[in-house]
Design a protein around this motif. Structure first.
Motif, PDB file in Angstrom:
ATOM      1  N   ARG A   1       8.946   3.841 -10.055  1.00  0.00           N
ATOM      2  CA  ARG A   1       7.927   4.866  -9.821  1.00  0.00           C
ATOM      3  C   ARG A   1       7.616   5.629 -11.093  1.00  0.00           C
ATOM      4  O   ARG A   1       6.459   5.967 -11.362  1.00  0.00           O
ATOM      5  CB  ARG A   1       8.397   5.822  -8.721  1.00  0.00           C
ATOM      6  CG  ARG A   1       8.184   5.258  -7.315  1.00  0.00           C
ATOM      7  CD  ARG A   1       8.720   6.182  -6.239  1.00  0.00           C
ATOM      8  NE  ARG A   1       8.334   5.690  -4.903  1.00  0.00           N
ATOM      9  CZ  ARG A   1       8.894   6.107  -3.773  1.00  0.00           C
ATOM     10  NH1 ARG A   1       9.883   6.994  -3.811  1.00  0.00           N
ATOM     11  NH2 ARG A   1       8.478   5.614  -2.620  1.00  0.00           N
TER      12      ARG A   1
ATOM     13  N   LYS B   1       7.058   4.332   7.244  1.00  0.00           N
ATOM     14  CA  LYS B   1       6.346   4.701   6.019  1.00  0.00           C
ATOM     15  C   LYS B   1       6.872   3.910   4.818  1.00  0.00           C
ATOM     16  O   LYS B   1       6.115   3.542   3.921  1.00  0.00           O
ATOM     17  CB  LYS B   1       6.495   6.205   5.770  1.00  0.00           C
ATOM     18  CG  LYS B   1       5.724   7.062   6.767  1.00  0.00           C
ATOM     19  CD  LYS B   1       5.824   8.533   6.402  1.00  0.00           C
ATOM     20  CE  LYS B   1       5.008   9.399   7.375  1.00  0.00           C
ATOM     21  NZ  LYS B   1       5.104  10.836   7.043  1.00  0.00           N
ATOM     22  N   THR B   2       8.168   3.662   4.804  1.00  0.00           N
ATOM     23  CA  THR B   2       8.751   2.873   3.712  1.00  0.00           C
ATOM     24  C   THR B   2       8.213   1.450   3.733  1.00  0.00           C
ATOM     25  O   THR B   2       7.872   0.884   2.682  1.00  0.00           O
ATOM     26  CB  THR B   2      10.286   2.851   3.825  1.00  0.00           C
ATOM     27  OG1 THR B   2      10.782   4.187   3.799  1.00  0.00           O
ATOM     28  CG2 THR B   2      10.909   2.062   2.685  1.00  0.00           C
TER      29      THR B   2
ATOM     30  N   GLU C   1       5.326   0.488   5.035  1.00  0.00           N
ATOM     31  CA  GLU C   1       3.909   0.535   4.656  1.00  0.00           C
ATOM     32  C   GLU C   1       3.752   0.683   3.138  1.00  0.00           C
ATOM     33  O   GLU C   1       2.862   0.076   2.538  1.00  0.00           O
ATOM     34  CB  GLU C   1       3.229   1.685   5.380  1.00  0.00           C
ATOM     35  CG  GLU C   1       3.084   1.461   6.885  1.00  0.00           C
ATOM     36  CD  GLU C   1       2.537   2.683   7.607  1.00  0.00           C
ATOM     37  OE1 GLU C   1       2.477   3.763   6.972  1.00  0.00           O
ATOM     38  OE2 GLU C   1       2.185   2.557   8.801  1.00  0.00           O
ATOM     39  N   ALA C   2       4.622   1.504   2.530  1.00  0.00           N
ATOM     40  CA  ALA C   2       4.578   1.648   1.069  1.00  0.00           C
ATOM     41  C   ALA C   2       4.914   0.326   0.382  1.00  0.00           C
ATOM     42  O   ALA C   2       4.280  -0.051  -0.619  1.00  0.00           O
ATOM     43  CB  ALA C   2       5.542   2.743   0.623  1.00  0.00           C
TER      44      ALA C   2
ATOM     45  N   GLY D   1       1.963  -1.911   0.558  1.00  0.00           N
ATOM     46  CA  GLY D   1       0.934  -1.494  -0.400  1.00  0.00           C
ATOM     47  C   GLY D   1       1.208  -2.006  -1.806  1.00  0.00           C
ATOM     48  O   GLY D   1       0.303  -2.514  -2.489  1.00  0.00           O
ATOM     49  N   HIS D   2       2.453  -1.898  -2.253  1.00  0.00           N
ATOM     50  CA  HIS D   2       2.798  -2.367  -3.605  1.00  0.00           C
ATOM     51  C   HIS D   2       2.718  -3.897  -3.701  1.00  0.00           C
ATOM     52  O   HIS D   2       2.216  -4.434  -4.693  1.00  0.00           O
ATOM     53  CB  HIS D   2       4.194  -1.879  -3.980  1.00  0.00           C
ATOM     54  CG  HIS D   2       4.260  -0.412  -4.256  1.00  0.00           C
ATOM     55  ND1 HIS D   2       3.676   0.159  -5.362  1.00  0.00           N
ATOM     56  CD2 HIS D   2       4.839   0.610  -3.563  1.00  0.00           C
ATOM     57  CE1 HIS D   2       3.894   1.473  -5.357  1.00  0.00           C
ATOM     58  NE2 HIS D   2       4.603   1.771  -4.272  1.00  0.00           N
TER      59      HIS D   2
END
Length: 355
Positions: A267, A304-305, A307-308, A311-312
């Motif tokens: 990150r 959420k993890t 989905e993240a 996304g990556h």
């Protein structure tokens, strides 16, 4: 005739005043000495070049005739300032630390003469010929151009992956030129990148068992922690390899702490991505971050993890779809599918209609 008389008088004057002059004789003797010295210098230069060529040839053939198991690396004397000290440093780096990154594989280093010209065509051709003569796995040469951050440039040809000398990959590694900046962990840094060229599979941690990669990730972690002045391009490459190896280990062991470390590092890298000119590193950062988030969600499920992570990983797919090599591979795959489909259609037609 007047003309004949004039030539006769000129000849007599020349013989009387010039030919017999001591100054002219001294000048002629001096010029003869200069000519002899010039010939001796040329002869000395030719003999020196011949001896150098014979010495390089002998060193290369010694490498070829060596039948001991393991990697064989030919290291040319660097060119430029304080070349001797730079050569000792490079030889020590290879002999002391490359086995650490090649999982203890035997290694033998052979010395050879300088290769001038960097990565110019003639220099690379000369390096390929010497590599072929030696039948070595790698040839390394270097230029020390000054004391700047990029003042020590190491070039090489690697046959890693079973390549022939003609196919050997050309690479360049830029190191600090100041010898004081090459102390500490910098020998391990150079050895790691040279081992990576020697054994390309190191760039793909999935090629190794997690327990082997654990040793590598520990070494890379030490380098990152103990070398605060490591140049940013080298730090970024080592950090990317460290994260890729750590993800591979954590996926198997479920080490949440290791995954959190990868997530933090990747990150930070992505936050600073505007300053990174290498798009492939951005792709690798998204890949590492997506895999780490997915591995974390496998152990501690969180929507959420996941989905993240998606996304990556989607950004990785988008970037790879735009790659010309991937496009060519996809086109070839589509063409092969059409060919197979045509054969199957023809078979069905033959069965149904007897053709």
């Amino acid at each position: 005739m007047p003309v004949n008389d004039w030539f006769t008088n000129a000849e007599r004057w020349f013989e009387a005043n010039v030919v017999g002059a001591p100054e002219l004789a001294t000048f002629g003797l001096g010029m003869l000495g200069v000519l002899v010295l010039a010939l001796l210098a040329v002869a000395f230069s030719l003999v020196r070049s011949l001896l150098k060529s014979l010495r390089n040839e002998a060193g290369a053939r010694a490498a070829r005739n060596d039948k001991s198991p393991g990697y064989r690396i030919l290291v040319a004397r660097p060119t430029g300032q304080r070349a001797g000290r730079a050569w000792k440093w490079l030889l020590s780096s290879l002999e002391s630390y490359v086995p650490e990154f090649s999982f203890g594989a035997p290694l033998k280093v052979f010395r050879t003469g300088s290769i001038r010209g960097g990565v110019e065509t003639r220099a690379v051709q000369r390096a390929r010929r010497r590599l072929q003569t030696a039948d070595a796995d790698m040839l390394v040469w270097a230029d020390r151009t000054g004391r700047k951050e990029d003042g020590f440039v190491v070039h090489g040809l690697s046959r890693g992956g079973g390549l022939t000398p003609a196919e050997a990959r050309l690479f360049t590694l830029t190191l600090p030129g100041r010898m004081s900046d090459l102390e500490g962990q910098m020998q391990r840094v150079a050895a790691y990148f040279l081992a990576r060229e020697l054994q390309p599979a190191l760039a793909n941690p999935q090629s190794f068992r997690p327990e082997k990669m654990k040793t590598l990730s520990n070494a890379l972690s030490d380098i990152l922690e103990d070398t605060p002045a490591l140049p940013l391009p080298l730090r970024s490459r080592i950090e990317a390899d460290f994260c890729a190896s750590l993800v591979h280990i954590a996926e198997q062991s479920g080490d949440i702490e290791a995954l959190e470390q990868v997530i933090m590092l990747r990150r930070i890298h992505l936050d600073d991505i505007k300053n990174d000119q290498d798009a492939s590193r951005a792709v690798q950062a998204h890949m590492d971050l997506g895999r780490a988030l997915l591995a974390k969600a496998t152990k501690q499920f969180d929507r959420k993890t996941v989905e993240a992570a998606i996304g990556h990983l989607s950004k990785v797919i988008e970037a790879l779809q735009a790659d010309p090599t991937i496009k060519r591979a996809q086109a070839a795959s589509d063409a092969m599918y059409k060919a197979q489909n045509l054969i199957e259609t023809r078979k069905r037609f033959a069965v149904n209609f007897g053709a």
